[in-house]
Design an enzyme around this catalytic site. Structure first.
Site, mmCIF file in Angstrom:
data_model
loop_
_atom_site.group_PDB
_atom_site.id
_atom_site.type_symbol
_atom_site.label_atom_id
_atom_site.label_comp_id
_atom_site.label_asym_id
_atom_site.label_seq_id
_atom_site.Cartn_x
_atom_site.Cartn_y
_atom_site.Cartn_z
ATOM 1 C CB ALA A 138 -0.950 0.011 1.187
ATOM 2 C CB CYS A 191 6.016 3.209 10.364
ATOM 3 S SG CYS A 191 4.312 3.023 9.874
HETATM 4 C C1 LIG Z 1 -0.152 -0.785 6.715
HETATM 5 C C2 LIG Z 1 -0.726 0.402 6.081
HETATM 6 C C3 LIG Z 1 -0.155 0.987 4.941
HETATM 7 C C4 LIG Z 1 1.145 0.501 4.364
HETATM 8 O O1 LIG Z 1 1.013 -0.724 3.694
HETATM 9 P P1 LIG Z 1 2.304 -1.544 3.275
HETATM 10 O O2 LIG Z 1 1.779 -2.579 2.346
HETATM 11 O O3 LIG Z 1 2.831 -2.130 4.539
HETATM 12 O O4 LIG Z 1 3.229 -0.618 2.600
HETATM 13 C C5 LIG Z 1 -0.775 2.070 4.376
HETATM 14 N N1 LIG Z 1 -1.919 2.568 4.870
HETATM 15 C C6 LIG Z 1 -2.508 2.034 5.956
HETATM 16 C C7 LIG Z 1 -3.775 2.625 6.459
HETATM 17 C C8 LIG Z 1 -1.933 0.940 6.597
HETATM 18 O O5 LIG Z 1 -2.519 0.452 7.684
#
Ligand SMILES: *Cc1c(COP(=O)(O)O)cnc(C)c1O
Length: 382
Positions: A70, A326
């Protein structure tokens, strides 16, 4: 160890692992190899997964672009759009409680000459639609609002937000990571134009995600972030992660089948957890609306407690966090946006309940956390 951090990541469902396994060594073909069976098999599996992910979100298979997760999907949506809408539309609207992969992307765009408006939220984590309406202009390329917040679980009224964006010719992007597979989501019906997903938050593997890109009314175009072989309608080059994509598809199909039963069960457990905490510790504050909220999310502040000490003392037997994985150790930008003071934001726990959370675990966590809160309060000078 009790795992109660399902918003950070989830274990891969055994059914998903089983679906992925053949694609590591037996069916290892490159989905772009069109000359022989191994390649076709991989391509077929990728296309089936595309249909499964699309079905979960009310999209068509062709609207799905595979990414590494994401973070990449959010970057591609906003930067890819910013590049094609310059110079006519150079403004983005987002919200202070968004994930860092949206907020920092907007900051980057600002450095590159675009302007951004970051909306505040009210005390329950919701956005004021009149303020949003006032922020969107004829120069706005997109409004980016997450479907469900990863810290406080608050849900956004996507259809209403889409209508406000569209009235000025702007698009709606939504980070739908936490909503997908947990609450009903229909990008077509809601008028969403771009939506980001990741497999590892819905019992799939890490390192694979998707961006929904509307192809009709309007047809959305994006500049790619990665140039190369022209995969994924030219929007995301690179050899596809076939086992990961197969896993994402299987996880989406499973989530679609389980959602109604699972969300009812999690809502009950979540409410029981809150009751268990309330009766024992008395003074607590729930962060975010309790009604417009993900069923498996609870976020609570404990006044009079040293948050750091609380997490440390729990860390041996409960996997819990104070907010996003993070940015642990800093006070949560989401809780601060709700108006919580720094000490209170630090003295907060995010409980993420999921597929394998049991009633016994909920009761154990309510007791364990309450004991710690009471012990720390007794020690505290305030
Ligand atoms: C975990 C998360 C992301 C990041 O996703 P990744 O696939 O780990 O890069 C982005 N937005 C939200 C709301 C998340 O919870």
């Amino acid at each position: 160890m009790i795992y109660m951090d399902y918003h950070a990541t989830t274990p891969v469902d055994p059914e998903v692992v089983a679906a992925m396994l053949p694609y590591f060594s037996e069916k290892f073909g490159n989905a772009a190899s069109r000359q022989y069976r191994l390649g076709w098999d991989a391509q077929e599996a990728v296309e089936q997964a595309r249909s499964e992910v699309a079905a979960l979100i009310g999209a068509e298979a062709k609207d799905i672009v595979w990414t590494s997760g994401a973070t990449e999907a959010n970057n591609l949506a906003l930067k890819g759009l910013a590049e094609v809408t310059m110079p006519a539309r150079d403004h983005f609207v987002t919200v202070v409680t968004e994930h860092k992969s949206v907020l920092d992307t907007c900051k980057r765009l600002e450095k590159q000459g675009r302007s951004t408006t970051v909306l505040a939220v009210s005390g329950d984590g919701s956005i004021d639609l009149d303020i949003l309406r006032g922020a969107v202009t004829e120069r706005t390329a997109a409004v980016s609002v997450m479907a469900a917040n990863n810290e406080i679980g608050v849900l956004a009224p996507l259809a209403e937000i889409a209508a406000i964006a569209h009235a000025r010719g702007a698009l709606l992007h939504t980070d739908a990571v936490q909503a997908a597979g947990k609450v009903p989501l229909n990008v077509a019906a809601s008028g969403v134009d771009l939506a980001s997903f990741t497999a590892h938050k819905l019992y799939g593997p890490k390192g694979v995600g998707a961006l929904y890109v509307r192809r009709k009314s309007p047809r959305v175009t994006l500049a790619p972030m990665l140039d190369g072989g022209g995969h994924e309608r030219g929007m995301r080059s690179g050899t596809l992660n076939v086992p990961g994509i197969v896993g994402f598809g299987a996880a989406a199909a499973l989530a679609g089948r389980c959602m109604a039963v699972e969300s009812a069960r999690l809502r009950q457990l979540r409410d029981r957890l809150l009751e268990g905490l309330k009766t024992r510790v008395g003074d607590l504050m729930v962060n975010g609306s309790l009604t417009t909220r993900l069923p498996g999310n609870l976020n609570v502040s404990f006044p009079g407690v040293d948050g750091e000490a609380l997490l440390v003392s729990l860390s041996d037997d409960v996997a819990l966090s104070s907010g996003a994985a993070c940015t642990a150790a800093e006070p949560s930008h989401v809780l601060k946006a709700l108006g919580r003071r720094t000490e209170l934001a630090l003295a907060s726990l995010r409980f993420g309940l999921g597929r394998w959370t049991t009633l016994q675990e909920v009761d154990a966590v309510a007791a364990r956390v309450s004991d710690e809160v009471m012990r720390l309060r007794a020690m505290s000078p305030v």
